[in-house]
Write a protein that holds these residues in place. Structure first.
Motif, mmCIF file in Angstrom:
data_model
loop_
_atom_site.group_PDB
_atom_site.id
_atom_site.type_symbol
_atom_site.label_atom_id
_atom_site.label_comp_id
_atom_site.label_asym_id
_atom_site.label_seq_id
_atom_site.Cartn_x
_atom_site.Cartn_y
_atom_site.Cartn_z
ATOM 1 N N TYR A 96 1.020 -1.090 0.102
ATOM 2 C CA TYR A 96 -0.052 -0.123 0.038
ATOM 3 C C TYR A 96 1.022 1.259 0.047
ATOM 4 O O TYR A 96 0.585 2.338 -0.709
ATOM 5 N N ILE A 97 2.007 1.156 0.863
ATOM 6 C CA ILE A 97 2.922 2.398 0.915
ATOM 7 C C ILE A 97 3.806 2.656 -0.325
ATOM 8 O O ILE A 97 3.784 3.719 -0.960
ATOM 9 N N TYR A 98 4.276 1.482 -0.951
ATOM 10 C CA TYR A 98 5.249 1.675 -1.996
ATOM 11 C C TYR A 98 4.657 1.021 -3.447
ATOM 12 O O TYR A 98 5.154 1.458 -4.291
ATOM 13 N N GLY A 99 3.598 0.673 -3.498
ATOM 14 C CA GLY A 99 2.851 0.068 -4.509
ATOM 15 C C GLY A 99 3.479 -1.253 -5.255
ATOM 16 O O GLY A 99 4.444 -1.743 -4.595
ATOM 17 N N PRO A 100 2.701 -1.800 -6.079
ATOM 18 C CA PRO A 100 3.187 -3.289 -6.295
ATOM 19 C C PRO A 100 4.761 -3.453 -7.015
ATOM 20 O O PRO A 100 5.190 -4.297 -6.487
ATOM 21 N N VAL A 101 4.867 -2.705 -7.782
ATOM 22 C CA VAL A 101 6.285 -2.542 -8.419
ATOM 23 C C VAL A 101 7.548 -2.516 -7.304
ATOM 24 O O VAL A 101 8.393 -3.390 -7.186
ATOM 25 N N LYS A 102 7.455 -1.384 -6.670
ATOM 26 C CA LYS A 102 8.411 -1.322 -5.577
ATOM 27 C C LYS A 102 8.425 -2.405 -4.453
ATOM 28 O O LYS A 102 9.380 -2.828 -4.125
ATOM 29 N N PHE A 103 7.269 -2.835 -4.059
ATOM 30 C CA PHE A 103 6.960 -3.884 -3.225
ATOM 31 C C PHE A 103 7.756 -5.271 -3.742
ATOM 32 O O PHE A 103 8.426 -5.797 -2.872
ATOM 33 N N VAL A 104 7.445 -5.678 -4.920
ATOM 34 C CA VAL A 104 8.076 -6.641 -5.559
ATOM 35 C C VAL A 104 9.559 -6.429 -5.502
ATOM 36 O O VAL A 104 10.602 -7.497 -5.197
ATOM 37 N N GLY A 105 10.219 -5.453 -5.891
ATOM 38 C CA GLY A 105 11.442 -4.889 -5.824
ATOM 39 C C GLY A 105 12.219 -5.116 -4.356
ATOM 40 O O GLY A 105 13.100 -5.637 -4.486
ATOM 41 N N LEU A 106 11.442 -4.585 -3.495
ATOM 42 C CA LEU A 106 11.943 -4.951 -2.121
ATOM 43 C C LEU A 106 11.898 -6.395 -1.996
ATOM 44 O O LEU A 106 13.167 -6.839 -1.166
ATOM 45 N N TYR A 107 10.967 -7.140 -2.138
ATOM 46 C CA TYR A 107 10.973 -8.633 -1.984
ATOM 47 C C TYR A 107 11.954 -9.163 -2.532
ATOM 48 O O TYR A 107 12.698 -10.306 -2.043
#
Length: 194
Positions: free
Chosen positions: A77-88
């Protein structure tokens, strides 16, 4: 406004499907596993990431996916799906590289599971929401996230030194720290500076 954490759900779905296939196909499990020998000798660097999408049993899979289900959506929710997958992906790769460095002489070493990436999600969550309570199964009292993170890292460090169980504690530590540091260093832009 309704929010659907599509990246979190997609990561869970992919991991469940690949893991279920691996339960019945040891060849697939071995091909995706993080193994020092093939990574160093045959340059199969994809194993640094593919290991996070396969598990050895249902309990291992369930624990990781339940944790991702509860903590992933808030970060997405904070970072959006693309950045979240990037973090993962970043946390998975960072943990694998740390384990590779620590165990580079153990050519038979092998590990699977999303714990490295999931611990990264948990580490990031603890930095972003340090005073939000985390509830552990069957314990009705919440623990502030920052306290939970400290206890988890301390326990994992002790377990890694004691070599307790067939668990990649060093990957858990590295993943947790990668997630926490990514948020601390990159802040709200998380890798893009935006």
């Amino acid at each position: 406004m309704h929010f659907t954490p599509i990246a979190t759900y997609s990561l869970i779905a992919i991991t469940v499907v690949v893991s279920l296939l691996g339960f019945n196909n040891r060849g697939l499990l071995n091909r995706l596993a993080f193994q020092i020998g093939p990574v160093l000798r045959r340059k199969q660097v994809e194993r640094l990431l593919t290991c996070s999408f396969v598990h050895v049993d249902a309990g291992h899979l369930l624990m990781n996916m339940v944790t991702l289900y509860f903590f992933g959506p808030q970060l997405e929710y904070i970072y959006g799906p693309v950045k979240f997958v990037g973090l993962y992906v970043f946390c998975s790769l960072a943990a694998s590289l740390v384990v590779l460095a620590l165990r580079r002489n153990q050519m038979q070493y092998s590990a699977v599971g999303a714990s490295d990436a999931v611990c990264g999600v948990l580490g990031a969550f603890c930095v972003l929401f340090p005073f939000q309570n985390i509830y552990i199964l069957f314990i009705p009292i919440g623990i502030p996230a920052i306290v939970f993170a400290g206890l988890f890292l301390a326990w994992s460090s002790w377990a890694a030194r004691s070599r307790k169980g067939n668990v990649a504690h060093d990957a858990h530590i590295a993943g947790t720290l990668a997630g926490a540091l990514a948020v601390l260093v990159a802040g709200s832009g998380l890798f893009t500076g935006a």
